[in-house]
Write an enzyme that holds these catalytic residues in place. Structure first.
Site, PDB file in Angstrom:
ATOM      1  CB  THR A  64      -0.919  -0.003   1.243  1.00  0.00           C
ATOM      2  OG1 THR A  64      -1.699  -1.203   1.223  1.00  0.00           O
ATOM      3  CG2 THR A  64      -1.837   1.192   1.267  1.00  0.00           C
ATOM      4  CB  CYS A  65       3.589   2.384   2.196  1.00  0.00           C
ATOM      5  SG  CYS A  65       4.581   3.839   2.490  1.00  0.00           S
ATOM      6  CB  CYS A 115       3.284   6.780   2.448  1.00  0.00           C
ATOM      7  SG  CYS A 115       2.905   5.309   3.381  1.00  0.00           S
ATOM      8  CE  LYS A 151       0.446  11.090   2.246  1.00  0.00           C
ATOM      9  NZ  LYS A 151      -0.156  10.445   3.390  1.00  0.00           N
ATOM     10  N   GLY A 197     -13.908  11.926   7.774  1.00  0.00           N
ATOM     11  CA  GLY A 197     -13.164  13.055   8.328  1.00  0.00           C
ATOM     12  C   GLY A 197     -11.831  12.635   8.917  1.00  0.00           C
ATOM     13  CE1 TYR A 200      -2.700  10.081  10.227  1.00  0.00           C
ATOM     14  CE2 TYR A 200      -4.529   8.872  11.177  1.00  0.00           C
ATOM     15  CZ  TYR A 200      -3.251   9.382  11.280  1.00  0.00           C
ATOM     16  OH  TYR A 200      -2.524   9.189  12.422  1.00  0.00           O
ATOM     17  CB  ILE A 201      -7.906   8.894   3.428  1.00  0.00           C
ATOM     18  CG1 ILE A 201      -6.738   7.909   3.618  1.00  0.00           C
ATOM     19  CG2 ILE A 201      -8.357   8.947   1.979  1.00  0.00           C
ATOM     20  CD1 ILE A 201      -7.022   6.474   3.190  1.00  0.00           C
ATOM     21  CD  GLU A 254      -2.670  12.457   4.478  1.00  0.00           C
ATOM     22  OE1 GLU A 254      -2.804  11.553   3.628  1.00  0.00           O
ATOM     23  OE2 GLU A 254      -1.780  12.436   5.358  1.00  0.00           O
ATOM     24  NE  ARG A 276     -18.744   7.989  12.192  1.00  0.00           N
ATOM     25  CZ  ARG A 276     -18.828   6.687  12.159  1.00  0.00           C
ATOM     26  NH1 ARG A 276     -19.956   6.101  11.819  1.00  0.00           N
ATOM     27  NH2 ARG A 276     -17.784   5.942  12.459  1.00  0.00           N
ATOM     28  NE  ARG A 285     -14.852   9.858  16.006  1.00  0.00           N
ATOM     29  CZ  ARG A 285     -16.033  10.268  16.478  1.00  0.00           C
ATOM     30  NH1 ARG A 285     -16.150  10.618  17.742  1.00  0.00           N
ATOM     31  NH2 ARG A 285     -17.090  10.304  15.693  1.00  0.00           N
ATOM     32  CG  ASP A 300      -2.145  -1.081   7.546  1.00  0.00           C
ATOM     33  OD1 ASP A 300      -1.387  -0.637   8.438  1.00  0.00           O
ATOM     34  OD2 ASP A 300      -2.513  -0.400   6.573  1.00  0.00           O
ATOM     35  CB  THR A 359       4.723   2.951   6.360  1.00  0.00           C
ATOM     36  OG1 THR A 359       3.667   2.913   5.402  1.00  0.00           O
ATOM     37  CG2 THR A 359       5.970   2.331   5.788  1.00  0.00           C
ATOM     38  CB  ALA A 392       2.733  13.644   9.573  1.00  0.00           C
ATOM     39  CG  HIS A 422      16.411  33.890  14.921  1.00  0.00           C
ATOM     40  ND1 HIS A 422      15.050  33.908  15.166  1.00  0.00           N
ATOM     41  CD2 HIS A 422      16.727  35.104  14.390  1.00  0.00           C
ATOM     42  CE1 HIS A 422      14.574  35.091  14.809  1.00  0.00           C
ATOM     43  NE2 HIS A 422      15.568  35.825  14.326  1.00  0.00           N
ATOM     44  CD  GLU A 474      13.639  31.221  16.333  1.00  0.00           C
ATOM     45  OE1 GLU A 474      14.433  31.633  17.189  1.00  0.00           O
ATOM     46  OE2 GLU A 474      13.532  31.731  15.201  1.00  0.00           O
TER      47      GLU A 474
HETATM   48  P1  FAD Z   1       0.533  -3.418   2.980  1.00  0.00           P
HETATM   49  O1  FAD Z   1       1.548  -2.414   2.651  1.00  0.00           O
HETATM   50  O2  FAD Z   1      -0.879  -3.117   2.636  1.00  0.00           O
HETATM   51  O3  FAD Z   1       0.975  -4.788   2.274  1.00  0.00           O
HETATM   52  C1  FAD Z   1       0.145  -5.914   2.263  1.00  0.00           C
HETATM   53  C2  FAD Z   1       0.467  -6.743   1.034  1.00  0.00           C
HETATM   54  O4  FAD Z   1      -0.145  -8.024   1.180  1.00  0.00           O
HETATM   55  C3  FAD Z   1      -0.090  -6.157  -0.261  1.00  0.00           C
HETATM   56  O5  FAD Z   1       0.948  -6.030  -1.198  1.00  0.00           O
HETATM   57  C4  FAD Z   1      -1.153  -7.159  -0.704  1.00  0.00           C
HETATM   58  O6  FAD Z   1      -1.233  -7.278  -2.121  1.00  0.00           O
HETATM   59  C5  FAD Z   1      -0.606  -8.444  -0.097  1.00  0.00           C
HETATM   60  N1  FAD Z   1      -1.609  -9.490   0.131  1.00  0.00           N
HETATM   61  C6  FAD Z   1      -2.851  -9.380   0.646  1.00  0.00           C
HETATM   62  N2  FAD Z   1      -3.425 -10.610   0.740  1.00  0.00           N
HETATM   63  C7  FAD Z   1      -2.515 -11.504   0.298  1.00  0.00           C
HETATM   64  C8  FAD Z   1      -2.499 -12.927   0.163  1.00  0.00           C
HETATM   65  N3  FAD Z   1      -3.546 -13.672   0.536  1.00  0.00           N
HETATM   66  N4  FAD Z   1      -1.399 -13.524  -0.349  1.00  0.00           N
HETATM   67  C9  FAD Z   1      -0.333 -12.775  -0.724  1.00  0.00           C
HETATM   68  N5  FAD Z   1      -0.287 -11.441  -0.621  1.00  0.00           N
HETATM   69  C10 FAD Z   1      -1.361 -10.813  -0.105  1.00  0.00           C
HETATM   70  N6  FAD Z   1       1.264   5.483   6.511  1.00  0.00           N
HETATM   71  C11 FAD Z   1       2.230   6.315   6.927  1.00  0.00           C
HETATM   72  O7  FAD Z   1       3.005   5.951   7.821  1.00  0.00           O
HETATM   73  N7  FAD Z   1       2.388   7.560   6.377  1.00  0.00           N
HETATM   74  C12 FAD Z   1       1.586   8.003   5.378  1.00  0.00           C
HETATM   75  O8  FAD Z   1       1.747   9.124   4.905  1.00  0.00           O
HETATM   76  C13 FAD Z   1       0.555   7.147   4.914  1.00  0.00           C
HETATM   77  N8  FAD Z   1      -0.239   7.540   3.917  1.00  0.00           N
HETATM   78  C14 FAD Z   1      -1.200   6.679   3.456  1.00  0.00           C
HETATM   79  C15 FAD Z   1      -2.011   7.115   2.421  1.00  0.00           C
HETATM   80  C16 FAD Z   1      -3.000   6.294   1.939  1.00  0.00           C
HETATM   81  C17 FAD Z   1      -3.871   6.778   0.802  1.00  0.00           C
HETATM   82  C18 FAD Z   1      -3.170   5.000   2.488  1.00  0.00           C
HETATM   83  C19 FAD Z   1      -4.229   4.087   1.948  1.00  0.00           C
HETATM   84  C20 FAD Z   1      -2.356   4.547   3.515  1.00  0.00           C
HETATM   85  C21 FAD Z   1      -1.372   5.401   4.021  1.00  0.00           C
HETATM   86  N9  FAD Z   1      -0.544   5.020   5.072  1.00  0.00           N
HETATM   87  C22 FAD Z   1       0.425   5.864   5.517  1.00  0.00           C
HETATM   88  C23 FAD Z   1      -0.689   3.694   5.725  1.00  0.00           C
HETATM   89  C24 FAD Z   1       0.363   2.712   5.193  1.00  0.00           C
HETATM   90  O9  FAD Z   1       0.291   2.647   3.787  1.00  0.00           O
HETATM   91  C25 FAD Z   1       0.130   1.334   5.786  1.00  0.00           C
HETATM   92  O10 FAD Z   1       0.095   1.435   7.197  1.00  0.00           O
HETATM   93  C26 FAD Z   1       1.226   0.343   5.407  1.00  0.00           C
HETATM   94  O11 FAD Z   1       1.333   0.211   4.017  1.00  0.00           O
HETATM   95  C27 FAD Z   1       0.938  -1.034   6.042  1.00  0.00           C
HETATM   96  O12 FAD Z   1       1.900  -1.961   5.646  1.00  0.00           O
HETATM   97  P2  FAD Z   1       1.586  -3.530   5.695  1.00  0.00           P
HETATM   98  O13 FAD Z   1       2.865  -4.215   5.368  1.00  0.00           O
HETATM   99  O14 FAD Z   1       0.900  -3.864   6.938  1.00  0.00           O
HETATM  100  O15 FAD Z   1       0.522  -3.786   4.526  1.00  0.00           O
HETATM  101  P1  NDP Z   2      -9.530   6.964   9.430  1.00  0.00           P
HETATM  102  O1  NDP Z   2      -9.793   5.901  10.412  1.00  0.00           O
HETATM  103  O2  NDP Z   2      -8.461   7.952   9.675  1.00  0.00           O
HETATM  104  O3  NDP Z   2     -10.868   7.791   9.172  1.00  0.00           O
HETATM  105  C1  NDP Z   2     -12.055   7.156   8.803  1.00  0.00           C
HETATM  106  C2  NDP Z   2     -13.148   8.203   8.742  1.00  0.00           C
HETATM  107  O4  NDP Z   2     -14.333   7.587   8.269  1.00  0.00           O
HETATM  108  C3  NDP Z   2     -13.475   8.813  10.108  1.00  0.00           C
HETATM  109  O5  NDP Z   2     -13.730  10.177   9.940  1.00  0.00           O
HETATM  110  C4  NDP Z   2     -14.750   8.072  10.517  1.00  0.00           C
HETATM  111  O6  NDP Z   2     -15.599   8.840  11.296  1.00  0.00           O
HETATM  112  C5  NDP Z   2     -15.395   7.878   9.159  1.00  0.00           C
HETATM  113  N1  NDP Z   2     -16.343   6.776   9.121  1.00  0.00           N
HETATM  114  C6  NDP Z   2     -16.120   5.483   9.413  1.00  0.00           C
HETATM  115  N2  NDP Z   2     -17.245   4.755   9.227  1.00  0.00           N
HETATM  116  C7  NDP Z   2     -18.189   5.625   8.820  1.00  0.00           C
HETATM  117  C8  NDP Z   2     -19.557   5.486   8.492  1.00  0.00           C
HETATM  118  N3  NDP Z   2     -20.175   4.298   8.548  1.00  0.00           N
HETATM  119  N4  NDP Z   2     -20.230   6.585   8.119  1.00  0.00           N
HETATM  120  C9  NDP Z   2     -19.634   7.773   8.069  1.00  0.00           C
HETATM  121  N5  NDP Z   2     -18.331   7.986   8.373  1.00  0.00           N
HETATM  122  C10 NDP Z   2     -17.621   6.910   8.751  1.00  0.00           C
HETATM  123  O7  NDP Z   2      -9.336   6.182   8.055  1.00  0.00           O
HETATM  124  P2  NDP Z   2      -8.730   6.620   6.655  1.00  0.00           P
HETATM  125  O8  NDP Z   2      -9.436   5.793   5.655  1.00  0.00           O
HETATM  126  O9  NDP Z   2      -8.724   8.088   6.505  1.00  0.00           O
HETATM  127  O10 NDP Z   2      -7.246   6.093   6.749  1.00  0.00           O
HETATM  128  C11 NDP Z   2      -7.005   4.733   7.122  1.00  0.00           C
HETATM  129  C12 NDP Z   2      -5.761   4.612   7.927  1.00  0.00           C
HETATM  130  O11 NDP Z   2      -4.632   4.712   7.062  1.00  0.00           O
HETATM  131  C13 NDP Z   2      -5.554   5.730   8.943  1.00  0.00           C
HETATM  132  O12 NDP Z   2      -6.213   5.457  10.149  1.00  0.00           O
HETATM  133  C14 NDP Z   2      -4.072   5.764   9.091  1.00  0.00           C
HETATM  134  O13 NDP Z   2      -3.689   4.802  10.041  1.00  0.00           O
HETATM  135  C15 NDP Z   2      -3.584   5.379   7.706  1.00  0.00           C
HETATM  136  N6  NDP Z   2      -3.230   6.595   6.955  1.00  0.00           N
HETATM  137  C16 NDP Z   2      -2.187   7.318   7.405  1.00  0.00           C
HETATM  138  C17 NDP Z   2      -1.834   8.482   6.784  1.00  0.00           C
HETATM  139  C18 NDP Z   2      -0.681   9.249   7.309  1.00  0.00           C
HETATM  140  O14 NDP Z   2       0.085   8.707   8.088  1.00  0.00           O
HETATM  141  N7  NDP Z   2      -0.518  10.501   6.927  1.00  0.00           N
HETATM  142  C19 NDP Z   2      -2.552   8.979   5.616  1.00  0.00           C
HETATM  143  C20 NDP Z   2      -3.640   8.128   5.209  1.00  0.00           C
HETATM  144  C21 NDP Z   2      -3.958   6.986   5.875  1.00  0.00           C
HETATM  145  P3  NDP Z   2     -15.436   8.957  12.888  1.00  0.00           P
HETATM  146  O15 NDP Z   2     -14.198   9.738  13.147  1.00  0.00           O
HETATM  147  O16 NDP Z   2     -16.673   9.679  13.251  1.00  0.00           O
HETATM  148  O17 NDP Z   2     -15.354   7.556  13.405  1.00  0.00           O
END
Ligand code: FAD
Ligand code: NDP
Length: 449
Positions: A41-42, A47, A50, A174, A176-177, A180, A197, A203, A301, A309, A339, A434, A439
């Protein structure tokens, strides 16, 4: 055909790759199974792309500011298709780097979907792999059933593959995603409305940051709808209709579902293997990353705790060191910095003020709020806000919160001081650098409360 290894990792994302390489470094025979592209994912849809889109969005502000600094700038125009092509090339390059890092570490990459097939066994297509240790690192994916009809909306995966910016966008959620991408899309030319909500976005973050995030989004022209989320989404020929209750409806050509992510635990054979899944569909683990099935571990995750990550990577390395390096250790998630890459960005380490009080700390709260030099010069309205939470009992700095330019870079470094147990007296004794924004953290004199 049966292949025997010491460790089989399911998922070649951040956590799986880190665990596998570290285990191989300790001499283990390791296979990593990946169902999609290597990098996870990252690297491919999180990440990295993004942040590359955030850099693109930053130019929206930079062109305007440049005029105030004496530059003549012709009407700038953003072409998402050119960004998308460059992004595809960069993620392909990074995937190549990940593949060669695995090969260079001696990890066997097996492409296909893996599934637990019995004690110590994983099936990938026709192949049966065996190992005493199996690691679940399968990550998560966007939730697509949080609201009736929401499956018709795009998620961050599709957003990062767009070749044009829609002129009007609704964002549902509301977190992270939501924050951003709302912030970025507004600078890239979309008119954005966010439906969430709670009364404020983000939150769980400190109230100061949440209030400031809402203000900065509004200053960027984003329409905020606190306490309002669609009851249903309907697909129309021309776009998507949000049913907002009380017979209110609103149509958008494009809608981002940012209502959270779910762990990838389906079709992994977990139940038959005795791996317990909790109410959030996450793999349940103990502090040593063991699941309820002997020899099966989980990180990142798929365990749905701090979905970041660096957490997945730290857990992967700790597990490999524990299993194969002779140095058992547990990852401490009590003070993970994070962040939100909106513009201006947010960064935090340590609890929110409300959380710290709920934990029973008597606090001294130091705050500052100023217009940064770069903004003041061009008459900009963007503000920088900082907060230090200090334990009144022993002067230890419990938390640092900031919104403003470079907040993630600044707070990452201060996180080291907090890990080392820095006190407010240490901050006071540190001579400032400075002129910087950072600072101001050394110059906080009187507690606000
Ligand atoms: P992943 O990176 O999701 O890797 C899981 C892998 O498992 C995938 O490649 C998938 O294809 C594979 N897989 C799944 N099922 C199977 C199976 N049955 N057999 C074989 N392979 C399989 N985190 C940050 O720290 N900073 C950020 O700025 C940030 N921005 C983000 C922005 C977005 C839009 C999103 C969605 C996430 C962001 N994150 C960020 C979160 C971060 O991407 C994840 O926390 C991180 O990638 C988790 O790593 P992981 O190894 O647990 O899983
Ligand atoms: P988040 O958990 O950050 O936010 C999910 C949002 O969806 C919340 O506002 C939540 O509301 C709302 N929500 C959930 N269920 C419902 C529903 N049924 N109806 C209406 N609103 C709902 O998830 P994201 O998808 O934004 O990101 C997923 C994760 O990925 C993050 O938690 C973070 O760990 C990681 N990530 C990290 C980033 C970074 O490090 N910069 C960037 C992007 C993702 P409520 O608050 O009211 O529960």
């Amino acid at each position: 055909m049966t292949d025997r290894y010491d460790l089989i990792t399911l998922g070649a994302g951040s956590g799986g790759v880190a665990a596998s390489r570290r285990a191989a470094l300790h001499g283990a025979r390791v296979a990593i199974v990946e169902a999609g592209r290597v990098g996870g994912t990252c690297v491919l849809r999180g990440c990295v792309p993004k942040k590359l889109l955030m850099y693109a969005a930053q130019f929206g502000d930079a062109f305007a500011e440049a005029r105030g600094y004496g530059w003549s700038v012709a009407a700038p125009h953003f072409e998402m298709a050119r960004w998308a092509a460059a992004k595809a090339a960069e993620t392909a390059r990074l995937e190549g780097v990940y593949r060669s890092m695995l090969a260079g570490s001696g990890v066997t990459l097996i492409e296909g979907r893996g599934r637990l097939a019995g004690p110590g066994q994983v099936r990938v297509g026709e192949r049966l792999l065996q190992a005493p240790h199996i690691l679940l690192a399968t990550g998560g994916a966007p939730v697509r059933d949080s609201i009736p009809g929401i499956e018709a909306c795009a998620t961050s995966d599709e957003l990062l593959d767009l070749d044009h910016i829609p002129d009007r966008v609704a964002v549902i959620g509301g977190g992270y995603i939501a924050v951003e991408f709302a912030s970025m899309l507004a600078r890239l030319g979309a008119r954005v409305a966010v439906y969430y909500r709670d009364r404020l976005p983000l939150r769980g973050f400190d109230e100061m940051l949440r209030t400031a995030a809402a203000a900065e989004l509004q200053a960027a022209g984003v329409e905020l709808h606190p306490g309002l989320v669609p009851r249903r989404v309907q697909r129309l020929a021309s776009g998507l209709l949000l049913e907002l209750g009380d017979e209110r409806v609103r149509e958008f050509p494009w809608v981002l579902n940012a209502t959270g992510r779910l762990p990838n635990t389906a079709d992994l054979g977990l139940e038959a293997a005795g791996v317990r899944i909790d109410a959030s569909r996450a793999v349940a683990i103990d502090p040593t990353l063991r699941t309820t099935a002997p020899g099966v571990y989980a990180i990142g995750d798929v365990t749905n705790r701090r979905n970041l990550t660096p957490v997945a990577i730290a857990e992967g390395r700790a597990l490999a060191d524990s299993l194969f390096g002779g140095t058992p250790r547990v990852v401490d998630l009590s003070r993970v910095a994070s962040a939100v890459f909106m513009l201006p960005p947010i960064a935090s380490v340590g609890p929110s003020e409300a959380q710290a009080r709920a934990d029973g700390h008597a606090l001294k709260v130091f705050e500052t709020d100023f217009r940064p030099m770069k903004q003041a010069f061009v008459g900009g309205t963007e503000r920088t806000r900082m907060k230090l939470l200090v334990d009144a009992a022993d002067d230890r700095v419990l938390a640092v919160h900031m919104i403003g330019a470079d907040a993630p870079e600044i707070v990452q470094s201060l996180a080291v001081a907090l890990t080392a147990g820095a006190t407010k007296a240490h901050f006071d004794r540190t001579i400032a650098m400075h002129p910087t924004a950072a600072e101001e953290f050394m110059l906080l004199r009187e507690p606000l409360r």
